[in-house]
Design an enzyme around this catalytic site. Sequence first.
Site, PDB file in Angstrom:
ATOM      1  N   HIS A   1       0.819  -1.230   0.000  1.00 17.25           N
ATOM      2  CA  HIS A   1       0.000   0.000   0.000  1.00 17.25           C
ATOM      3  C   HIS A   1       0.847   1.272   0.000  1.00 17.25           C
ATOM      4  O   HIS A   1       0.314   2.365  -0.178  1.00 17.25           O
ATOM      5  CB  HIS A   1      -0.941   0.037   1.209  1.00 17.25           C
ATOM      6  CG  HIS A   1      -1.953  -1.065   1.214  1.00 17.25           C
ATOM      7  ND1 HIS A   1      -2.854  -1.258   0.191  1.00 17.25           N
ATOM      8  CD2 HIS A   1      -2.194  -2.062   2.113  1.00 17.25           C
ATOM      9  CE1 HIS A   1      -3.610  -2.318   0.456  1.00 17.25           C
ATOM     10  NE2 HIS A   1      -3.225  -2.831   1.617  1.00 17.25           N
TER      11      HIS A   1
ATOM     12  N   ASP B   1      -2.538 -10.585  -2.466  1.00  9.50           N
ATOM     13  CA  ASP B   1      -3.119 -10.171  -1.183  1.00  9.50           C
ATOM     14  C   ASP B   1      -4.607  -9.842  -1.398  1.00  9.50           C
ATOM     15  O   ASP B   1      -5.015  -9.477  -2.503  1.00  9.50           O
ATOM     16  CB  ASP B   1      -2.362  -8.923  -0.694  1.00  9.50           C
ATOM     17  CG  ASP B   1      -2.776  -8.465   0.694  1.00  9.50           C
ATOM     18  OD1 ASP B   1      -2.033  -8.751   1.648  1.00  9.50           O
ATOM     19  OD2 ASP B   1      -3.843  -7.807   0.822  1.00  9.50           O
TER      20      ASP B   1
ATOM     21  N   HIS C   1      -6.151  -7.310  -0.496  1.00 13.41           N
ATOM     22  CA  HIS C   1      -6.334  -5.882  -0.766  1.00 13.41           C
ATOM     23  C   HIS C   1      -5.558  -5.451  -2.006  1.00 13.41           C
ATOM     24  O   HIS C   1      -4.436  -5.909  -2.226  1.00 13.41           O
ATOM     25  CB  HIS C   1      -5.867  -5.065   0.453  1.00 13.41           C
ATOM     26  CG  HIS C   1      -6.541  -5.465   1.724  1.00 13.41           C
ATOM     27  ND1 HIS C   1      -5.978  -6.362   2.610  1.00 13.41           N
ATOM     28  CD2 HIS C   1      -7.739  -5.107   2.241  1.00 13.41           C
ATOM     29  CE1 HIS C   1      -6.804  -6.544   3.634  1.00 13.41           C
ATOM     30  NE2 HIS C   1      -7.893  -5.796   3.441  1.00 13.41           N
TER      31      HIS C   1
ATOM     32  N   ASP D   1      -4.282 -13.018   3.432  1.00 17.12           N
ATOM     33  CA  ASP D   1      -5.552 -12.570   4.018  1.00 17.12           C
ATOM     34  C   ASP D   1      -6.729 -12.966   3.120  1.00 17.12           C
ATOM     35  O   ASP D   1      -7.873 -12.618   3.402  1.00 17.12           O
ATOM     36  CB  ASP D   1      -5.554 -11.065   4.327  1.00 17.12           C
ATOM     37  CG  ASP D   1      -4.897 -10.218   3.263  1.00 17.12           C
ATOM     38  OD1 ASP D   1      -4.587 -10.735   2.179  1.00 17.12           O
ATOM     39  OD2 ASP D   1      -4.687  -9.016   3.532  1.00 17.12           O
TER      40      ASP D   1
HETATM   41  C1  OKP Z   1      -3.053  -4.317   4.634  1.00 15.06           C
HETATM   42  B1  OKP Z   1      -2.656  -5.463   3.719  1.00 15.06           B
HETATM   43  C2  OKP Z   1      -8.210   1.687   8.742  1.00 15.06           C
HETATM   44  C3  OKP Z   1      -8.487   0.227   8.875  1.00 15.06           C
HETATM   45  C4  OKP Z   1      -8.411  -0.391   7.517  1.00 15.06           C
HETATM   46  C5  OKP Z   1      -6.572  -1.473   6.552  1.00 15.06           C
HETATM   47  C6  OKP Z   1      -6.293  -2.800   5.930  1.00 15.06           C
HETATM   48  C7  OKP Z   1      -4.884  -2.856   5.431  1.00 15.06           C
HETATM   49  C8  OKP Z   1      -4.526  -4.185   4.840  1.00 15.06           C
HETATM   50  N1  OKP Z   1      -8.323   2.352   9.952  1.00 15.06           N
HETATM   51  N2  OKP Z   1      -7.617  -1.536   7.489  1.00 15.06           N
HETATM   52  O1  OKP Z   1      -3.082  -5.326   2.386  1.00 15.06           O
HETATM   53  O2  OKP Z   1      -3.026  -6.768   4.174  1.00 15.06           O
HETATM   54 ZN    ZN Z   2      -4.187  -7.292   2.622  1.00 18.83          ZN
END
Ligand code: OKP
Ligand code: ZN
Length: 345
Positions: free
Chosen positions: A160, A196, A198, A285
């Site tokens: 990210h 991933d 996300h 995930d």
């Molecule tokens: C990271 B990776 C924001 C909460 C949102 C973010 C998820 C990040 C995932 N306060 N959570 O891609 O596994």
């Molecule tokens: Zn993720």
Amino acid sequence: MKIVYSDRHRLHAGQREFYRGELVPCFEKPERADFVLEAVKARNIGPILEPKEFSVSYIERVHAARYVRFLEKAWEMWSALGNTKDALPSVWPIRTFRDDVEPDYFIAKLGMYSYDNGTPLTSGSWSAAKLGADVTLTAQQLVAGGERAAFALARPPGHHAGPDFLGGYCFINNAAVAAQTFRDQGAQRVAVLDVDYHHGNGTQTIFYERADVMFLSIHGDPKTEYPFYLGHADEKGRGAGEGYNWNYPLPAGSSNAAWFDALTDATRRISAFKPDALVISLGVDTFAEDPISKFQLREPEYLRLGAHLAALELPTLFVLEGGYAVAEIGHNVAHVLRSFDEGAS
Ligand code: OKP
Ligand code: ZN
């Protein structure tokens, strides 16, 4: 395959992240790497090596120098104000605000270099993130040097993090640093495949206008899933990069059949691109029991993923990204790596 790991990842251990209206314990915690280490050891995936130290110039090939300077100094600036708790941003220069004048006020600076309030910056965040890049580069050098594959057991994750921003638990984009280093060391084309849950918005943004690094990502549809504002199917690259970015957004709850259809299409595009190296942003995930994600992969699917990637017959660097069903993430990662090794020639 060889694994690169350092226990100093635990220098980054955020206390709380903002989630559904309250501060909750961080999902991205040091135990994640401990479980992965334990599982790859138990299954004899390969020898565990310590990282070498690399110059920050490798990082600055994909991240803006002023962003890297900020990360290096952030804790010092924050603690000089008398703060002892983790820093979280609370204000951001979105559309119509200026982002060319860096504020002096620390939280405003942090907001300029971030896009969410779920990524705590701690006293050890920079050291751990730098070390994660060192872990990744050490593994990348093994692959560049002729190893069939290597695994960078890195945390915090990276996909990210963009050219000049952190977010989504990420500070330095390890996969992007590795892909760029392959290029700088003579690879003509590099593919980065992000599995991933996300979307890898940081990696996409870094390579969006380039034809030499193809980025492909299979992820929860950003209409409902983090990071929300990027990762749609119509984002195909810009300028010279047009046709070198491929997103496979799938609705939350999608079947494994749909997931493997996307993987098959993505790997078909990778083969046609004929890259000299492949970087896998390996988030697990996608696991059915993951607490923050909504796909349905389990052991048979992780085995199938590893075999499918091995069939590409490319020098392959695996980089750890997400995965939050803590006790299980080690097994899930080990299944992918073991079946890759079994299928690799
Ligand atoms: C990271 B990776 C924001 C909460 C949102 C973010 C998820 C990040 C995932 N306060 N959570 O891609 O596994
Ligand atoms: Zn993720």
